[in-house]
Every structure is written in C-alpha cells, then in structure tokens.
Write a protein that holds these residues in place. Sequence first.
Motif, PDB file in Angstrom:
ATOM      1  N   ARG A 185     -41.354  14.776   6.702  1.00  0.00           N
ATOM      2  CA  ARG A 185     -42.675  14.321   6.259  1.00  0.00           C
ATOM      3  C   ARG A 185     -42.687  12.813   6.016  1.00  0.00           C
ATOM      4  NH1 ARG A 185     -45.423  18.112   1.901  1.00  0.00           N
ATOM      5  NH2 ARG A 185     -44.900  19.530   3.610  1.00  0.00           N
ATOM      6  N   SER A 186     -41.560  12.267   5.563  1.00  0.00           N
ATOM      7  CA  SER A 186     -41.498  10.815   5.365  1.00  0.00           C
ATOM      8  C   SER A 186     -41.607  10.060   6.685  1.00  0.00           C
ATOM      9  CB  SER A 186     -40.187  10.436   4.657  1.00  0.00           C
ATOM     10  OG  SER A 186     -39.077  10.550   5.530  1.00  0.00           O
ATOM     11  N   HIS A 187     -41.351  10.763   7.789  1.00  0.00           N
ATOM     12  CA  HIS A 187     -41.516  10.172   9.127  1.00  0.00           C
ATOM     13  C   HIS A 187     -42.799  10.661   9.802  1.00  0.00           C
ATOM     14  CE1 HIS A 187     -37.154   9.520   8.511  1.00  0.00           C
ATOM     15  NE2 HIS A 187     -37.339   8.465   9.280  1.00  0.00           N
ATOM     16  N   PHE A 207     -41.870  20.699  19.657  1.00  0.00           N
ATOM     17  CA  PHE A 207     -40.505  20.208  19.474  1.00  0.00           C
ATOM     18  C   PHE A 207     -40.320  18.853  20.154  1.00  0.00           C
ATOM     19  CE2 PHE A 207     -36.154  19.613  20.886  1.00  0.00           C
ATOM     20  CZ  PHE A 207     -35.463  19.783  19.696  1.00  0.00           C
ATOM     21  N   ASP A 208     -40.719  18.737  21.402  1.00  0.00           N
ATOM     22  CA  ASP A 208     -40.485  17.502  22.159  1.00  0.00           C
ATOM     23  C   ASP A 208     -41.223  16.305  21.562  1.00  0.00           C
ATOM     24  OD1 ASP A 208     -38.833  18.834  23.923  1.00  0.00           O
ATOM     25  OD2 ASP A 208     -40.345  19.056  25.488  1.00  0.00           O
ATOM     26  N   SER A 209     -42.420  16.546  21.056  1.00  0.00           N
ATOM     27  CA  SER A 209     -43.233  15.416  20.583  1.00  0.00           C
ATOM     28  C   SER A 209     -43.046  15.106  19.112  1.00  0.00           C
ATOM     29  CB  SER A 209     -44.717  15.698  20.863  1.00  0.00           C
ATOM     30  OG  SER A 209     -45.160  16.821  20.113  1.00  0.00           O
ATOM     31  N   ARG A 210     -42.677  16.113  18.285  1.00  0.00           N
ATOM     32  CA  ARG A 210     -42.634  15.892  16.855  1.00  0.00           C
ATOM     33  C   ARG A 210     -41.214  15.942  16.283  1.00  0.00           C
ATOM     34  NH1 ARG A 210     -47.479  16.667  14.634  1.00  0.00           N
ATOM     35  NH2 ARG A 210     -46.699  15.093  13.185  1.00  0.00           N
ATOM     36  N   ILE A 211     -40.410  16.911  16.733  1.00  0.00           N
ATOM     37  CA  ILE A 211     -39.105  17.118  16.102  1.00  0.00           C
ATOM     38  C   ILE A 211     -38.002  16.316  16.772  1.00  0.00           C
ATOM     39  CG2 ILE A 211     -37.346  18.837  15.535  1.00  0.00           C
ATOM     40  CD1 ILE A 211     -39.580  20.894  15.288  1.00  0.00           C
ATOM     41  N   ALA A 212     -37.913  16.374  18.084  1.00  0.00           N
ATOM     42  CA  ALA A 212     -36.817  15.705  18.788  1.00  0.00           C
ATOM     43  C   ALA A 212     -36.709  14.220  18.450  1.00  0.00           C
ATOM     44  CB  ALA A 212     -36.960  15.909  20.296  1.00  0.00           C
ATOM     45  N   PRO A 213     -37.825  13.477  18.372  1.00  0.00           N
ATOM     46  CA  PRO A 213     -37.692  12.046  18.051  1.00  0.00           C
ATOM     47  C   PRO A 213     -37.071  11.762  16.689  1.00  0.00           C
ATOM     48  CG  PRO A 213     -39.848  12.492  19.030  1.00  0.00           C
ATOM     49  CD  PRO A 213     -39.224  13.818  18.738  1.00  0.00           C
ATOM     50  N   ASP A 216     -33.432  10.460  16.469  1.00  0.00           N
ATOM     51  CA  ASP A 216     -33.111   9.067  16.803  1.00  0.00           C
ATOM     52  C   ASP A 216     -33.369   8.116  15.636  1.00  0.00           C
ATOM     53  OD1 ASP A 216     -32.383   9.663  19.461  1.00  0.00           O
ATOM     54  OD2 ASP A 216     -34.503   9.686  20.065  1.00  0.00           O
ATOM     55  N   LYS A 217     -33.871   8.641  14.528  1.00  0.00           N
ATOM     56  CA  LYS A 217     -34.157   7.799  13.363  1.00  0.00           C
ATOM     57  C   LYS A 217     -32.851   7.392  12.687  1.00  0.00           C
ATOM     58  CE  LYS A 217     -38.572   8.382  13.941  1.00  0.00           C
ATOM     59  NZ  LYS A 217     -39.414   7.262  14.462  1.00  0.00           N
ATOM     60  N   PRO A 218     -32.730   6.138  12.277  1.00  0.00           N
ATOM     61  CA  PRO A 218     -31.477   5.661  11.667  1.00  0.00           C
ATOM     62  C   PRO A 218     -31.030   6.488  10.468  1.00  0.00           C
ATOM     63  CG  PRO A 218     -32.887   3.813  12.225  1.00  0.00           C
ATOM     64  CD  PRO A 218     -33.706   5.036  12.473  1.00  0.00           C
ATOM     65  N   LEU A 219     -31.974   6.889   9.597  1.00  0.00           N
ATOM     66  CA  LEU A 219     -31.604   7.655   8.419  1.00  0.00           C
ATOM     67  C   LEU A 219     -30.948   8.977   8.816  1.00  0.00           C
ATOM     68  CD1 LEU A 219     -31.588   8.312   5.397  1.00  0.00           C
ATOM     69  CD2 LEU A 219     -33.946   9.169   5.662  1.00  0.00           C
ATOM     70  N   ILE A 220     -31.543   9.670   9.772  1.00  0.00           N
ATOM     71  CA  ILE A 220     -31.018  10.979  10.162  1.00  0.00           C
ATOM     72  C   ILE A 220     -29.685  10.830  10.875  1.00  0.00           C
ATOM     73  CG2 ILE A 220     -31.464  12.983  11.645  1.00  0.00           C
ATOM     74  CD1 ILE A 220     -34.434  12.682  10.840  1.00  0.00           C
ATOM     75  N   ARG A 221     -29.533   9.811  11.685  1.00  0.00           N
ATOM     76  CA  ARG A 221     -28.243   9.599  12.349  1.00  0.00           C
ATOM     77  C   ARG A 221     -27.162   9.260  11.321  1.00  0.00           C
ATOM     78  NH1 ARG A 221     -28.287   9.844  17.624  1.00  0.00           N
ATOM     79  NH2 ARG A 221     -26.256   8.840  17.783  1.00  0.00           N
ATOM     80  N   TRP A 222     -27.532   8.495  10.295  1.00  0.00           N
ATOM     81  CA  TRP A 222     -26.547   8.193   9.247  1.00  0.00           C
ATOM     82  C   TRP A 222     -26.180   9.449   8.470  1.00  0.00           C
ATOM     83  CZ3 TRP A 222     -26.656   8.684   3.926  1.00  0.00           C
ATOM     84  CH2 TRP A 222     -25.586   8.070   3.247  1.00  0.00           C
ATOM     85  N   ALA A 247     -19.256  16.323  19.900  1.00  0.00           N
ATOM     86  CA  ALA A 247     -19.959  15.065  20.146  1.00  0.00           C
ATOM     87  C   ALA A 247     -18.950  13.930  20.256  1.00  0.00           C
ATOM     88  CB  ALA A 247     -20.960  14.787  19.028  1.00  0.00           C
ATOM     89  N   ASP A 248     -19.369  12.823  20.849  1.00  0.00           N
ATOM     90  CA  ASP A 248     -18.451  11.697  21.034  1.00  0.00           C
ATOM     91  C   ASP A 248     -18.971  10.405  20.418  1.00  0.00           C
ATOM     92  OD1 ASP A 248     -20.521  11.104  22.726  1.00  0.00           O
ATOM     93  OD2 ASP A 248     -19.338  11.216  24.583  1.00  0.00           O
ATOM     94  N   ASP A 249     -19.978  10.516  19.539  1.00  0.00           N
ATOM     95  CA  ASP A 249     -20.566   9.300  18.976  1.00  0.00           C
ATOM     96  C   ASP A 249     -20.444   9.234  17.463  1.00  0.00           C
ATOM     97  OD1 ASP A 249     -22.320  11.290  18.317  1.00  0.00           O
ATOM     98  OD2 ASP A 249     -24.125  10.230  18.972  1.00  0.00           O
ATOM     99  N   GLY A 250     -19.604  10.104  16.884  1.00  0.00           N
ATOM    100  CA  GLY A 250     -19.397  10.055  15.433  1.00  0.00           C
ATOM    101  C   GLY A 250     -20.476  10.713  14.613  1.00  0.00           C
ATOM    102  N   THR A 251     -21.449  11.348  15.237  1.00  0.00           N
ATOM    103  CA  THR A 251     -22.514  12.047  14.533  1.00  0.00           C
ATOM    104  C   THR A 251     -22.723  13.394  15.180  1.00  0.00           C
ATOM    105  OG1 THR A 251     -24.885  12.062  14.038  1.00  0.00           O
ATOM    106  CG2 THR A 251     -24.192  10.828  15.975  1.00  0.00           C
ATOM    107  N   ILE A 252     -23.111  14.387  14.376  1.00  0.00           N
ATOM    108  CA  ILE A 252     -23.395  15.696  14.965  1.00  0.00           C
ATOM    109  C   ILE A 252     -24.893  15.864  15.216  1.00  0.00           C
ATOM    110  CG2 ILE A 252     -21.361  16.752  13.912  1.00  0.00           C
ATOM    111  CD1 ILE A 252     -23.247  18.151  11.953  1.00  0.00           C
ATOM    112  N   ALA A 253     -25.629  14.768  15.208  1.00  0.00           N
ATOM    113  CA  ALA A 253     -27.066  14.843  15.472  1.00  0.00           C
ATOM    114  C   ALA A 253     -27.382  15.530  16.796  1.00  0.00           C
ATOM    115  CB  ALA A 253     -27.682  13.445  15.431  1.00  0.00           C
ATOM    116  N   PRO A 254     -26.658  15.231  17.900  1.00  0.00           N
ATOM    117  CA  PRO A 254     -26.976  15.929  19.159  1.00  0.00           C
ATOM    118  C   PRO A 254     -26.763  17.434  19.081  1.00  0.00           C
ATOM    119  CG  PRO A 254     -25.670  13.956  19.581  1.00  0.00           C
ATOM    120  CD  PRO A 254     -25.645  14.177  18.108  1.00  0.00           C
TER     121      PRO A 254
END
Length: 416
Positions: A185-187, A207-213, A216-222, A247-254
């Motif tokens: 909601r903050s996004h 999902f594609d238009s609201r959730i997936a983006p 990529d937000k810095p807060l969620i990736r952190w 994953a290979d980028d240090g985050t389990i976001a994917p």
Amino acid sequence: MTELAPDAGFRGNEKLKDALLQHAALSPAGISERVFGWLFSGLVYAQIWEDPEVDMQAMDLAEGHRIVTIGSGGCNMLAYLSRRPASIDVVDLNPNHIALNRLKLAAFRHLPDHASVRRLLGEHSVKSNVRLYDRHIAPNLDAATRRHWDARGLDGRRRIAVFNRNIYRTGLLGRFIAIGHLIARSHGVRLEELAQTRSLREQRMFFDSRIAPLFDKPLIRWLTRQKSSLFGLGIPPQQYDELASLADDGTIAPVLRHRLEKLCCHFLLKDNYFAWQAFMRRYPKPEEGVLPTYLQEQHYCAIRDAADRVTVDHASFTELLAKKPANSVDRYVLLDAQDWMNPRQLNELWTEITRTAAEGARVIFRTAAEESILNGKLAPDLLAQWDYHADRSQILNRQDRSAIYGGFHIYEKRPA
C-alpha cells in the motif's frame, strides 16, 4: 496425550531448541537461529500452507491407513479424516499449534452442526464464537488446552476471543502478511483488489501490472536480502539458505516473485482459498469460492465421526516414531520440516521411518528448493530402501494451490 508445555517461550521449549539450534550462540548463524526460535515460539500458522488435496492424492490415502503428520495449523489433519483413516498421530514442537489442533478437533466433536464449525473456524467477525466455545467446547477440553485458550493477554481479553475477530490475521504468518499489505500500500498497491478479478486473464493482468513491479523496489530488494525479514513466513535460517541457492544476486526476490505469481495466476481465484488468505486475508464467502477441504459440508460427517482417531502430542517426529512398533505406519507427512535438519537429524528421522514403515508405506514432504533434501544427505543404505516417484511428485507440485514451495516429493517403501 502429552501435557502442553507451559507458555515459557523459546527459552523453555527444549524440543524446539534441539531441532533448531546448530551453531554457537554468538555466531551470526547462531544469533539468526535464536531470533527465529523466539519468533517461532508463539502461534505461527493459524492455517496450514500445504494443499491437502495434493497430499491425499500423493498418499493415495484410503480408509484404514495409519498416518503420522506434523500438526502446524491443523487443517490437513482434519482433511485427512475425510478419508476415514484408522489413526492419525499429530506431532508439533510448538505448544500453540498443539492447542490449536486440539481446539479444532474438539469443535468437530462437540459443536452441534456443520454451520457452527464453519462459523468458528471459517468466518470472521462473528461475535458469538466465544459463546460457542464456552458452551460446547471448553467443558470437553483437556485441562492444559483449556488453560491455553482461557489465558488472558495484556489487553485483558481471553486468547479464545480471537475467534470473535479473525484468527487468520494473527500468528507470525498473519502479521507478516499484514506487513506485506502495508508495504504494498505504501507503493500504491492494494492487494485485496485482486478479489475484483473474474478470470485467470484478469488475475494475470493484476499480477503483471500491480504486484510484479513491487519486486524491483529498493526497499523490497533490501528486505529480501535479510534472513530475519522472512522469519515471518516461518522460514528458518537453513531454509532461507536453500532459497538463496536458487538466485545469484544475493536476494531471494526472484524466487518469491515466481511463487507469488503461481499463487496469483495459476489457479482460478474461486478455487484457491490460499490466495484468499494471502490477498484478502480471509476465506471466501460461499458465493466467492470454495472453503478448505475440512470446512466443506460434504466432509463434515466423516470428519466428525473419525475425530476420535486422532492423538496430538508435543513431540518431534523422530521422538514419536521411536515409541512405535515396527511396520506400524502407512503414511508419513513431514511438511517442510526436513529443511531445518542437519544430516545427523535427517538420518535419525529416516532410520525410524524405515523401521516403522509398513509394506507400501509412503512419505510425502515439501522443500524450499526444488530438489529433494535427501539427495547427498541420507545414508545410501537408508535411501536404497525407498523408491522416489519423481514424475508424480512434479505433477502434484504444479497442482499445489498454496504455491509457496519449490518441491513436492513422494517416497514409497520398497518391498522387503
């Protein structure tokens, strides 16, 4: 029936500490384990997050089977009763889950009808639920379980009063989902608006238009780089490492994005009560979709009549099996507990499983990663006594509506 452990938290729960702690207290890994243990000492899951329809297909569950399962939120144990097994032994390391399992069983045994069970366990904001408990359930509970639900919190209300509101918004996972909604909601995204979709195509568009983006937000990736940020999902440090290996980028976001996509897009919303809990934070109303298996009216009589075949114990899986005679269990349900285990614990467990397994016994479990946890960890002489149903496991994993695990696995005991 074992006595419930007192509400002493992680410090007083020796069974949970034995299962979880593997590193020195002041090491980074040891600190993570203890933080997770502290969080895991309260109620974690008001609802189980494994699909019982998949479980019952995988087990080929039939009347007369003897089952041992981990309790968690208790929904699957009750669903299994619809197949009229001979017995179910439920174990859990969390006393709050033990109390919840016993309460749900007592609801089926002692409430007057299906509508009462559905109101207590499947609906929210029903102000009369505590009266149902006081009149029909409380007098029939064991003393320890009744003390648990009658205990008062800091707000002065009894613990059972949560059923007058919405128990599925409580517990560690319920609070984690609430935080997820606040972050979305903050996004500018209101996740509950998914309820307005009417087809898989519309669910995909949402999902594609609201959730997936959001991923990529810095807060969620952190956040998804921090092990402790996912403790609210009931993911211990060991299981986080399994997810991170994908994953290979240090985050389990994917990884989380992919699994949330499955939850949101792979099943019609009306058929998936797990999605309702994640996005709308409640079960659907009758006109909106199906309820969990154990709350469906067609299974009520079978579950009520078989409820006395269940025992619920505060114990580990291995501990319970060690007390059972050889060849005495037909089906084993391990949920994702093996993701917590080191090789020693894993081999001790499977030694007891193999000893107690009847002819044709099956074991089912889930894993955070896609591969079976047994590969490279279980002693070859133990593994050689079991056949792995790889193709069937993959098919049923795709059908699991909870969508949060990487792998689903079925093992069957080889003929002697």
